[in-house]
Design an enzyme around this catalytic site. Structure first.
Site, PDB file in Angstrom:
ATOM      1  N   ASN A  32       0.824  -1.301  -0.024  1.00 20.57           N
ATOM      2  CA  ASN A  32      -0.080  -0.015  -0.126  1.00 20.57           C
ATOM      3  C   ASN A  32       0.923   1.144   0.016  1.00 20.57           C
ATOM      4  O   ASN A  32       0.299   2.382   0.015  1.00 20.57           O
ATOM      5  CB  ASN A  32      -1.141   0.042   1.079  1.00 20.57           C
ATOM      6  CG  ASN A  32      -0.139   0.095   2.514  1.00 20.57           C
ATOM      7  OD1 ASN A  32       0.953   0.410   2.638  1.00 20.57           O
ATOM      8  ND2 ASN A  32      -0.991  -0.011   3.548  1.00 20.57           N
ATOM      9  N   LEU A  33       2.141   1.138  -0.104  1.00 24.48           N
ATOM     10  CA  LEU A  33       3.261   2.118  -0.170  1.00 24.48           C
ATOM     11  C   LEU A  33       3.057   3.057   1.299  1.00 24.48           C
ATOM     12  O   LEU A  33       3.455   4.166   1.201  1.00 24.48           O
ATOM     13  CB  LEU A  33       3.045   2.861  -1.359  1.00 24.48           C
ATOM     14  CG  LEU A  33       3.472   1.963  -2.608  1.00 24.48           C
ATOM     15  CD1 LEU A  33       3.207   3.087  -3.966  1.00 24.48           C
ATOM     16  CD2 LEU A  33       4.732   1.608  -2.476  1.00 24.48           C
ATOM     17  N   ALA A  75       3.347  -4.883   7.374  1.00 24.71           N
ATOM     18  CA  ALA A  75       3.050  -4.660   8.838  1.00 24.71           C
ATOM     19  C   ALA A  75       3.516  -3.389   9.324  1.00 24.71           C
ATOM     20  O   ALA A  75       4.556  -2.954   8.844  1.00 24.71           O
ATOM     21  CB  ALA A  75       3.504  -5.946   9.769  1.00 24.71           C
ATOM     22  N   SER A  77       5.430  -1.765  12.294  1.00 23.58           N
ATOM     23  CA  SER A  77       6.844  -2.624  12.802  1.00 23.58           C
ATOM     24  C   SER A  77       7.416  -1.777  13.855  1.00 23.58           C
ATOM     25  O   SER A  77       8.546  -2.007  14.124  1.00 23.58           O
ATOM     26  CB  SER A  77       7.711  -3.053  11.783  1.00 23.58           C
ATOM     27  OG  SER A  77       8.186  -1.916  11.235  1.00 23.58           O
ATOM     28  N   TYR A 142       3.436  -4.596  19.305  1.00 24.64           N
ATOM     29  CA  TYR A 142       4.100  -5.173  18.070  1.00 24.64           C
ATOM     30  C   TYR A 142       4.274  -6.817  18.214  1.00 24.64           C
ATOM     31  O   TYR A 142       3.812  -7.367  17.015  1.00 24.64           O
ATOM     32  CB  TYR A 142       5.055  -4.315  17.963  1.00 24.64           C
ATOM     33  CG  TYR A 142       6.022  -5.027  16.862  1.00 24.64           C
ATOM     34  CD1 TYR A 142       5.570  -4.977  15.387  1.00 24.64           C
ATOM     35  CD2 TYR A 142       7.198  -5.382  17.048  1.00 24.64           C
ATOM     36  CE1 TYR A 142       6.371  -5.613  14.448  1.00 24.64           C
ATOM     37  CE2 TYR A 142       7.942  -5.898  15.943  1.00 24.64           C
ATOM     38  CZ  TYR A 142       7.325  -6.153  14.701  1.00 24.64           C
ATOM     39  OH  TYR A 142       8.398  -6.983  13.730  1.00 24.64           O
TER      40      TYR A 142
END
Length: 328
Positions: A32-33, A75, A77, A142
């Site tokens: 999705n950039l 993800a 992160s 996370y």
């Protein structure tokens, strides 16, 4: 072979794409950039700008198969950010992975390699290399989100036959030795690129979070694995999940303190690193070093870039040749 790589425009994902291409495979990237870079994806690779939170869009890409496997890197992160926004991290990482796994099950994908994390071991204070059998006790949302996904993959295998490799990374760093890809986070939070930028005068003095840990010099100790070696481990893992699912720790097995990283950057760059002490960050354990014996024994994998100075040298060359990252 034909592989779908989610998060293939990000740091580790882009290096995995290169490793797959170098091995002669066909690769398609979905990203999705939001944190990745379109320029990190080679021009000859099909690219889909899709957010995994959109199930229908995700399923349309997965339905294009026939995939020999999916590699899932996409993800959120950042450990520190997850401590400030825990529900956002838990929701985003879990639901996007769940959408991908559901699409894989519905469209007949048989293999998935999952980018997990050593942050699963954030709770215990250990001084030995950490094996896969160590107590899972995430020290951050996370890490918790990654463990939740591992459990999804467990049940997807048990009930739907989706075989998986959960790869628990320690600290990924470095850059493609050929200069084709590197580390470009906005903002950058990883120690080695931050230390290099401080040495190059591109940022203020480095802030060293915690100098009072129970370690040999008071700073955190981490296991740094070169991102190219990490990418190679994904290809090795794909060969292990024809009939089973596996979990592997991936690291060099060698721990370096934050102060030792500073000294390495100074040796390799020939420059002094300005730095200052700062308070500990919440969620940071003092010591994380991998026991990668299982991966080594079952696949023959071993790091080609196991020396810290080697790792720093590739990262330094990338930072020097790409002062604005992919936006140069």
């Amino acid at each position: 072979m034909r592989y779908l790589v989610t998060g293939g425009a990000g740091f580790v994902g882009s290096h995995a794409v290169l490793a797959l291409l170098d091995a002669g495979h066909e690769v398609v990237v979905l990203d999705n950039l939001s944190t990745g870079h379109r320029k990190a994806v080679p021009a000859n690779v099909i690219f889909h700008e899709v957010d995994l939170s959109d199930y229908q869009a995700t399923a349309r890409v997965v339905a294009q198969g026939a995939w020999d496997g999916v590699l899932h890197f996409a993800a959120l992160s950042l450990v520190g950010e997850s401590m400030r926004e825990p529900l956002h991290y838990l929701r985003q990482n879990f639901l996007t992975a769940l959408n991908l796994v559901q699409a894989c099950v519905e469209h007949g994908v048989k293999k998935i390699v999952f980018s997990s994390t050593a942050a699963l071991f954030g709770g215990p204070e250990r001084l030995d290399p950490i094996p896969e059998t160590a107590l899972v006790q995430p020290g951050s949302p996370y890490g918790e989100s990654k463990f939740m996904i591992e459990r999804v993959l467990h049940w997807a295998h048990e009930l739907h036959g989706l075989r998986s490799a959960c790869l628990r990374y320690f600290n990924a760093t470095g850059a493609d030795p050929g200069g084709r890809a590197g580390e470009d986070h906005r903002p950058e939070t990883h120690l080695i690129p931050l230390t290099i930028d401080a040495a190059l005068g591109r940022r203020p003095a480095l802030r060293l979070f915690g100098t009072d840990y129970p370690t040999r010099d008071g700073s955190c100790i981490r296991d740094y694995v070169h991102v190219t070696d990490l990418a190679d481990a994904h290809i090795c893992a794909l060969g292990q999940i024809d009939n089973r699912s596996v979990t592997y720790n991936i690291g060099s097995g060698q721990g370096y303190s934050n102060l030792e990283v500073i000294r390495s950057v100074e040796r390799v760059s020939g420059r002094k690193v300005p730095w200052e002490a700062a308070p500990r960050r919440e969620g940071d354990p003092s010591h994380l070093v991998a026991d990668s014996t299982t991966l080594r024994q079952e696949t023959g994998w071993s790091p080609r870039y196991g020396d810290l100075d080697q790792i720093v040298e590739t990262a330094l060359r990338w930072r020097e040749s790409h002062p604005q990252g992919y936006e140069r």
